[in-house]
Design a protein around this motif. Structure first.
Motif, mmCIF file in Angstrom:
data_model
loop_
_atom_site.group_PDB
_atom_site.id
_atom_site.type_symbol
_atom_site.label_atom_id
_atom_site.label_comp_id
_atom_site.label_asym_id
_atom_site.label_seq_id
_atom_site.Cartn_x
_atom_site.Cartn_y
_atom_site.Cartn_z
ATOM 1 N N GLU A 106 16.048 7.858 37.897
ATOM 2 C CA GLU A 106 14.856 8.670 38.103
ATOM 3 C C GLU A 106 13.595 7.947 37.640
ATOM 4 N N GLU A 107 13.706 7.252 36.493
ATOM 5 C CA GLU A 107 12.555 6.520 35.967
ATOM 6 C C GLU A 107 12.201 5.335 36.864
ATOM 7 N N LYS A 108 13.217 4.661 37.413
ATOM 8 C CA LYS A 108 12.954 3.551 38.332
ATOM 9 C C LYS A 108 12.227 4.053 39.572
ATOM 10 N N LEU A 109 12.649 5.214 40.068
ATOM 11 C CA LEU A 109 11.995 5.805 41.233
ATOM 12 C C LEU A 109 10.555 6.160 40.901
ATOM 13 N N GLU A 110 10.360 6.714 39.699
ATOM 14 C CA GLU A 110 9.022 7.106 39.265
ATOM 15 C C GLU A 110 8.096 5.902 39.150
ATOM 16 N N ILE A 111 8.601 4.804 38.568
ATOM 17 C CA ILE A 111 7.753 3.645 38.289
ATOM 18 C C ILE A 111 7.554 2.777 39.534
ATOM 19 N N PHE A 112 8.651 2.513 40.266
ATOM 20 C CA PHE A 112 8.578 1.548 41.368
ATOM 21 C C PHE A 112 8.333 2.186 42.725
ATOM 22 N N GLY A 113 8.390 3.518 42.781
ATOM 23 C CA GLY A 113 8.056 4.191 44.032
ATOM 24 C C GLY A 113 9.255 4.501 44.901
ATOM 25 N N ALA A 114 8.998 5.297 45.938
ATOM 26 C CA ALA A 114 10.071 5.771 46.811
ATOM 27 C C ALA A 114 10.712 4.642 47.607
ATOM 28 N N GLU A 115 9.991 3.525 47.773
ATOM 29 C CA GLU A 115 10.534 2.420 48.556
ATOM 30 C C GLU A 115 11.563 1.596 47.775
ATOM 31 N N TYR A 116 11.691 1.880 46.473
ATOM 32 C CA TYR A 116 12.633 1.116 45.650
ATOM 33 C C TYR A 116 14.063 1.441 46.052
ATOM 34 N N ASP A 117 14.872 0.414 46.230
ATOM 35 C CA ASP A 117 16.273 0.569 46.632
ATOM 36 C C ASP A 117 17.161 -0.003 45.533
ATOM 37 N N PRO A 118 17.973 0.823 44.849
ATOM 38 C CA PRO A 118 18.833 0.329 43.760
ATOM 39 C C PRO A 118 19.796 -0.765 44.199
ATOM 40 N N SER A 119 20.138 -0.804 45.497
ATOM 41 C CA SER A 119 21.079 -1.825 45.963
ATOM 42 C C SER A 119 20.500 -3.228 45.841
ATOM 43 N N TRP A 120 19.172 -3.341 45.735
ATOM 44 C CA TRP A 120 18.545 -4.653 45.595
ATOM 45 C C TRP A 120 19.023 -5.356 44.326
ATOM 46 N N GLU A 121 19.278 -4.565 43.272
ATOM 47 C CA GLU A 121 19.711 -5.163 42.009
ATOM 48 C C GLU A 121 21.054 -5.875 42.175
ATOM 49 N N GLY A 122 21.994 -5.202 42.830
ATOM 50 C CA GLY A 122 23.294 -5.818 43.053
ATOM 51 C C GLY A 122 23.204 -7.037 43.954
ATOM 52 N N GLU A 123 22.380 -6.946 44.977
ATOM 53 C CA GLU A 123 22.204 -8.078 45.884
ATOM 54 C C GLU A 123 21.610 -9.279 45.152
ATOM 55 N N ALA A 124 20.606 -8.999 44.314
ATOM 56 C CA ALA A 124 19.965 -10.085 43.572
ATOM 57 C C ALA A 124 20.952 -10.760 42.624
ATOM 58 N N GLU A 125 21.771 -9.963 41.956
ATOM 59 C CA GLU A 125 22.735 -10.545 41.025
ATOM 60 C C GLU A 125 23.780 -11.370 41.773
ATOM 61 N N GLU A 126 24.180 -10.893 42.940
ATOM 62 C CA GLU A 126 25.165 -11.634 43.723
ATOM 63 C C GLU A 126 24.601 -12.984 44.169
ATOM 64 N N ARG A 127 23.311 -13.015 44.519
ATOM 65 C CA ARG A 127 22.703 -14.248 45.023
ATOM 66 C C ARG A 127 22.341 -15.218 43.899
ATOM 67 N N TRP A 128 21.855 -14.672 42.768
ATOM 68 C CA TRP A 128 21.306 -15.551 41.736
ATOM 69 C C TRP A 128 21.905 -15.348 40.344
ATOM 70 N N GLY A 129 22.946 -14.533 40.258
ATOM 71 C CA GLY A 129 23.518 -14.219 38.947
ATOM 72 C C GLY A 129 24.033 -15.427 38.181
ATOM 73 N N HIS A 130 24.322 -16.511 38.885
ATOM 74 C CA HIS A 130 24.853 -17.718 38.236
ATOM 75 C C HIS A 130 23.753 -18.641 37.723
ATOM 76 N N THR A 131 22.498 -18.319 37.999
ATOM 77 C CA THR A 131 21.406 -19.246 37.687
ATOM 78 C C THR A 131 20.842 -19.022 36.292
ATOM 79 N N VAL A 132 20.189 -20.059 35.781
ATOM 80 C CA VAL A 132 19.502 -19.958 34.491
ATOM 81 C C VAL A 132 18.378 -18.922 34.574
ATOM 82 N N ALA A 133 17.669 -18.912 35.709
ATOM 83 C CA ALA A 133 16.566 -17.968 35.885
ATOM 84 C C ALA A 133 17.059 -16.531 35.764
ATOM 85 N N TRP A 134 18.211 -16.229 36.351
ATOM 86 C CA TRP A 134 18.762 -14.876 36.267
ATOM 87 C C TRP A 134 19.118 -14.527 34.820
ATOM 88 N N GLN A 135 19.733 -15.463 34.134
ATOM 89 C CA GLN A 135 20.116 -15.216 32.744
ATOM 90 C C GLN A 135 18.892 -14.973 31.869
#
Length: 250
Positions: A106-135
């Motif tokens: 609910e707070e993520k929706l409040e702060i980032f707006g209705a266009e925010y999609d929680p699935s982006w977090e999983g996608e980002a981790e899948e693509r870059w979770g192994h990187t130093v930047a992600w860590q």
């Protein structure tokens, strides 16, 4: 032996807590019994008991030495329990300050707006979770409070408005003004992880390659994704940064 000053010993004597005998030369002579009594005085004093109460306790003929020890133990245990509670409270405050607060959906929706999609977090981790930047990002963002997230979102919105205004004014992406805006972009990224100019080029490429990123910019000002892409690359060229490749994210 006791670690206290002569003046303190004399004070205890004045109060009747100690009664050393005197030698012919006028020196105070403390017996083994005096030292044992002093040990009890110091125990109770450490527990915060007033000196007059200590004297009353020690002079009670109905109390045996073992009773004193039991009393010491009970008071110490209560003090330990209280200190343990205080330590737990301090640790909780430190953890809250260090780790921040995980945002609820609910707070993520409040702060980032209705266009925010929680699935982006999983996608980002899948693509870059192994990187130093992600860590680095994962480590830093766990410390962010809700108010810090609000500030980050507000700063991001203000930055979008700023570069949109520059584009509308016809600012050349290769101009010093545009390259300064590219520097501000990199500083914003570095809130989350260390971002080299080469890595920033990669972000710029992604803004054009992924329509979701392009939409974020182009909804504010048509063609803004291309403009910030060009400004970032012009600034990277100025700093002699190599072209982006996938190894820059590792």
């Amino acid at each position: 032996m006791s670690g206290i000053t002569v003046r303190t010993l004399h004070h205890y004597e004045e109060l009747g807590l100690l009664q050393p005998r005197r030698t012919r030369g006028g020196y105070r002579s403390y017996s083994a019994a005096d030292l044992e009594r002093l040990r009890h005085v110091l125990f109770y004093r450490e527990l915060g008991m007033p000196l007059d109460e200590i004297g009353t306790l020690l002079d009670d003929p109905q109390r045996r030495p073992v009773d004193h020890l039991r009393s010491h133990r009970q008071r110490l245990q209560r003090r330990i329990d209280r200190l343990t509670e205080m330590l737990a409270a301090v640790d909780k405050e430190l953890e809250a300050d260090t780790m921040g607060t995980e945002l609820t959906p609910e707070e993520k929706l409040e702060i980032f707006g209705a266009e925010y999609d929680p699935s982006w977090e999983g996608e980002a981790e899948e693509r870059w979770g192994h990187t130093v930047a992600w860590q680095q990002s994962a480590q830093r963002t766990t410390r962010f409070s809700k108010e810090q997230w609000r500030a980050i979102k507000a700063d991001g919105d203000a930055y979008l408005a700023k570069i949109a205004a520059a584009k509308r004014r016809g600012v050349d992406p290769a101009s010093p003004e545009a390259m300064q805006l590219a520097e501000e972009h990199r500083a914003g990224v570095e809130v989350f992880y260390d971002c080299s100019y080469q890595m920033q080029r990669g972000l710029a490429d992604m803004y054009l390659a992924d329509e979701r990123f392009s939409k974020t910019y182009d909804d504010v000002e048509p063609g803004l994704a291309q403009w910030i892409h060009d400004a970032i690359n012009a600034n990277a060229d100025r700093h002699g940064a190599p072209a982006h490749d996938c190894t820059a994210w590792q």
